[in-house]
Design a protein around this motif. Sequence first.
Motif, PDB file in Angstrom:
ATOM      1  N   LYS A   1       0.844  -1.221   0.000  1.00  0.00           N
ATOM      2  CA  LYS A   1       0.000   0.000   0.000  1.00  0.00           C
ATOM      3  C   LYS A   1       0.865   1.252   0.000  1.00  0.00           C
ATOM      4  O   LYS A   1       0.696   2.163  -0.812  1.00  0.00           O
ATOM      5  N   GLU A   2       1.860   1.258   0.874  1.00  0.00           N
ATOM      6  CA  GLU A   2       2.767   2.419   0.986  1.00  0.00           C
ATOM      7  C   GLU A   2       3.572   2.607  -0.306  1.00  0.00           C
ATOM      8  O   GLU A   2       3.772   3.727  -0.771  1.00  0.00           O
ATOM      9  N   SER A   3       3.994   1.488  -0.900  1.00  0.00           N
ATOM     10  CA  SER A   3       4.779   1.559  -2.144  1.00  0.00           C
ATOM     11  C   SER A   3       3.986   2.238  -3.248  1.00  0.00           C
ATOM     12  O   SER A   3       4.490   3.097  -3.977  1.00  0.00           O
ATOM     13  N   LYS A   4       2.708   1.875  -3.365  1.00  0.00           N
ATOM     14  CA  LYS A   4       1.866   2.456  -4.425  1.00  0.00           C
ATOM     15  C   LYS A   4       1.662   3.954  -4.187  1.00  0.00           C
ATOM     16  O   LYS A   4       1.634   4.736  -5.139  1.00  0.00           O
ATOM     17  N   GLU A   5       1.569   4.328  -2.915  1.00  0.00           N
ATOM     18  CA  GLU A   5       1.445   5.762  -2.592  1.00  0.00           C
ATOM     19  C   GLU A   5       2.728   6.496  -2.956  1.00  0.00           C
ATOM     20  O   GLU A   5       2.701   7.554  -3.596  1.00  0.00           O
ATOM     21  N   LEU A   6       3.874   5.899  -2.562  1.00  0.00           N
ATOM     22  CA  LEU A   6       5.163   6.543  -2.842  1.00  0.00           C
ATOM     23  C   LEU A   6       5.402   6.647  -4.353  1.00  0.00           C
ATOM     24  O   LEU A   6       5.929   7.642  -4.846  1.00  0.00           O
ATOM     25  N   ALA A   7       4.987   5.625  -5.094  1.00  0.00           N
ATOM     26  CA  ALA A   7       5.220   5.612  -6.552  1.00  0.00           C
ATOM     27  C   ALA A   7       4.504   6.780  -7.232  1.00  0.00           C
ATOM     28  O   ALA A   7       4.915   7.247  -8.299  1.00  0.00           O
ATOM     29  N   LYS A   8       3.440   7.284  -6.568  1.00  0.00           N
ATOM     30  CA  LYS A   8       2.683   8.417  -7.151  1.00  0.00           C
ATOM     31  C   LYS A   8       3.419   9.759  -6.987  1.00  0.00           C
ATOM     32  O   LYS A   8       3.057  10.761  -7.627  1.00  0.00           O
ATOM     33  N   VAL A   9       4.432   9.775  -6.126  1.00  0.00           N
ATOM     34  CA  VAL A   9       5.131  11.050  -5.865  1.00  0.00           C
ATOM     35  C   VAL A   9       5.753  11.591  -7.155  1.00  0.00           C
ATOM     36  O   VAL A   9       5.718  12.784  -7.438  1.00  0.00           O
ATOM     37  N   ALA A  10       6.379  10.699  -7.924  1.00  0.00           N
ATOM     38  CA  ALA A  10       6.993  11.121  -9.202  1.00  0.00           C
ATOM     39  C   ALA A  10       7.274   9.880 -10.037  1.00  0.00           C
ATOM     40  O   ALA A  10       7.361   8.758  -9.513  1.00  0.00           O
ATOM     41  N   ASP A  11       7.438  10.103 -11.337  1.00  0.00           N
ATOM     42  CA  ASP A  11       7.680   8.971 -12.254  1.00  0.00           C
ATOM     43  C   ASP A  11       9.030   8.308 -12.012  1.00  0.00           C
ATOM     44  O   ASP A  11       9.228   7.153 -12.395  1.00  0.00           O
ATOM     45  N   ASN A  12       9.981   9.064 -11.407  1.00  0.00           N
ATOM     46  CA  ASN A  12      11.330   8.487 -11.238  1.00  0.00           C
ATOM     47  C   ASN A  12      11.569   7.925  -9.836  1.00  0.00           C
ATOM     48  O   ASN A  12      12.710   7.710  -9.439  1.00  0.00           O
ATOM     49  N   ILE A  13      10.506   7.684  -9.100  1.00  0.00           N
ATOM     50  CA  ILE A  13      10.626   7.068  -7.775  1.00  0.00           C
ATOM     51  C   ILE A  13      10.855   5.559  -7.907  1.00  0.00           C
ATOM     52  O   ILE A  13      10.173   4.888  -8.698  1.00  0.00           O
ATOM     53  N   VAL A  14      11.826   5.040  -7.164  1.00  0.00           N
ATOM     54  CA  VAL A  14      12.040   3.594  -7.019  1.00  0.00           C
ATOM     55  C   VAL A  14      11.784   3.274  -5.547  1.00  0.00           C
ATOM     56  O   VAL A  14      12.225   4.006  -4.663  1.00  0.00           O
ATOM     57  N   ILE A  15      11.102   2.151  -5.301  1.00  0.00           N
ATOM     58  CA  ILE A  15      10.709   1.826  -3.931  1.00  0.00           C
ATOM     59  C   ILE A  15      11.761   0.945  -3.263  1.00  0.00           C
ATOM     60  O   ILE A  15      12.099  -0.134  -3.769  1.00  0.00           O
TER      61      ILE A  15
ATOM     62  N   ALA B   1       6.377  -8.576  -1.018  1.00  0.00           N
ATOM     63  CA  ALA B   1       5.952  -7.268  -1.573  1.00  0.00           C
ATOM     64  C   ALA B   1       6.659  -6.996  -2.899  1.00  0.00           C
ATOM     65  O   ALA B   1       6.042  -6.525  -3.863  1.00  0.00           O
ATOM     66  N   VAL B   2       7.960  -7.322  -2.970  1.00  0.00           N
ATOM     67  CA  VAL B   2       8.732  -7.106  -4.205  1.00  0.00           C
ATOM     68  C   VAL B   2       8.091  -7.874  -5.359  1.00  0.00           C
ATOM     69  O   VAL B   2       7.889  -7.351  -6.459  1.00  0.00           O
ATOM     70  N   LYS B   3       7.710  -9.140  -5.074  1.00  0.00           N
ATOM     71  CA  LYS B   3       7.092  -9.972  -6.133  1.00  0.00           C
ATOM     72  C   LYS B   3       5.773  -9.354  -6.600  1.00  0.00           C
ATOM     73  O   LYS B   3       5.493  -9.251  -7.791  1.00  0.00           O
ATOM     74  N   ALA B   4       4.994  -8.861  -5.654  1.00  0.00           N
ATOM     75  CA  ALA B   4       3.697  -8.254  -6.010  1.00  0.00           C
ATOM     76  C   ALA B   4       3.910  -6.962  -6.794  1.00  0.00           C
ATOM     77  O   ALA B   4       3.252  -6.699  -7.806  1.00  0.00           O
ATOM     78  N   LEU B   5       4.848  -6.155  -6.360  1.00  0.00           N
ATOM     79  CA  LEU B   5       5.099  -4.873  -7.031  1.00  0.00           C
ATOM     80  C   LEU B   5       5.672  -5.093  -8.427  1.00  0.00           C
ATOM     81  O   LEU B   5       5.355  -4.363  -9.367  1.00  0.00           O
ATOM     82  N   LYS B   6       6.488  -6.149  -8.561  1.00  0.00           N
ATOM     83  CA  LYS B   6       7.048  -6.471  -9.900  1.00  0.00           C
ATOM     84  C   LYS B   6       5.906  -6.724 -10.879  1.00  0.00           C
ATOM     85  O   LYS B   6       5.915  -6.251 -12.016  1.00  0.00           O
ATOM     86  N   SER B   7       4.887  -7.467 -10.415  1.00  0.00           N
ATOM     87  CA  SER B   7       3.771  -7.812 -11.318  1.00  0.00           C
ATOM     88  C   SER B   7       2.954  -6.562 -11.685  1.00  0.00           C
ATOM     89  O   SER B   7       2.205  -6.566 -12.650  1.00  0.00           O
ATOM     90  N   GLU B   8       3.143  -5.486 -10.905  1.00  0.00           N
ATOM     91  CA  GLU B   8       2.430  -4.234 -11.232  1.00  0.00           C
ATOM     92  C   GLU B   8       3.348  -3.209 -11.901  1.00  0.00           C
ATOM     93  O   GLU B   8       3.009  -2.039 -12.038  1.00  0.00           O
ATOM     94  N   GLY B   9       4.561  -3.662 -12.238  1.00  0.00           N
ATOM     95  CA  GLY B   9       5.493  -2.794 -12.967  1.00  0.00           C
ATOM     96  C   GLY B   9       6.110  -1.702 -12.128  1.00  0.00           C
ATOM     97  O   GLY B   9       6.597  -0.691 -12.647  1.00  0.00           O
ATOM     98  N   ILE B  10       6.100  -1.893 -10.789  1.00  0.00           N
ATOM     99  CA  ILE B  10       6.709  -0.872  -9.907  1.00  0.00           C
ATOM    100  C   ILE B  10       8.140  -1.312  -9.564  1.00  0.00           C
ATOM    101  O   ILE B  10       8.339  -2.390  -8.988  1.00  0.00           O
ATOM    102  N   PRO B  11       9.169  -0.505  -9.937  1.00  0.00           N
ATOM    103  CA  PRO B  11      10.556  -0.902  -9.684  1.00  0.00           C
ATOM    104  C   PRO B  11      10.888  -0.872  -8.204  1.00  0.00           C
ATOM    105  O   PRO B  11      10.440   0.014  -7.469  1.00  0.00           O
TER     106      PRO B  11
END
Length: 214
Positions: free
Chosen positions: A68-82, A93-103
Amino acid sequence: MDIYVDTANLAEIEQANRLGLADGVTTNPTLIAKENGEFKEILKGICQEITGPVHAEVLSLDYENMVKESKELAKVADNIVIKIPMIHDGLKAVKALKSEGIPTNVTLIFSAGQAILAAKAGATYLCPFLGRLDDISSNGLELLSTIRTILINNPDLDAKIIAASIRTPIHVVELASMGVDILTIPSKVLKQLENHPLTDIGIEQFTKDAEKFM
Ligand code: G3P
């Protein structure tokens, strides 16, 4: 080789950026706590200063809240990496975020085994802390070399190494010689890399001799 600056201080980031030493920025809760302002506002300011990746660490330690926090942080800017800590729920969490294209960057890695698990979970970056290993008489550079060998010999492990907890210019030279993908360097060490007493002596001599033509 990319060089990131390891700080949340905007002035330090601007200074590094002017020298081409801010291909990215890594932060962590300790670095951000040193600055004034709200967590996300500090990150926004950094993301406006540089175009490269800005690594921001989640504060939660359980799977649901990390995602949940990762998705919020990813909205801060396009160049955010979690940045996700190397714990069981972090790997999930890494596996789940990978499937959503969040680095993601799996941080606080202190063993090759942890690096393997993080890479298998789908981490974009692996962040071993070599200085903290040196602090307890373990060989941080040896770990970086082992992790690099593992990634070279297993191309399916598609992750980049960010060497962190860099404490000396020798760390930088050894890591660069090893061919580590990314070094994240504190401003203090960047400054140390610039200076050499023989350069100062040479400049003093040239300046003195040039007085003849001034
Ligand atoms: O990016 C991690 C780095 O900031 C940790 O450095 O010196 O606290 O081990 P250090």
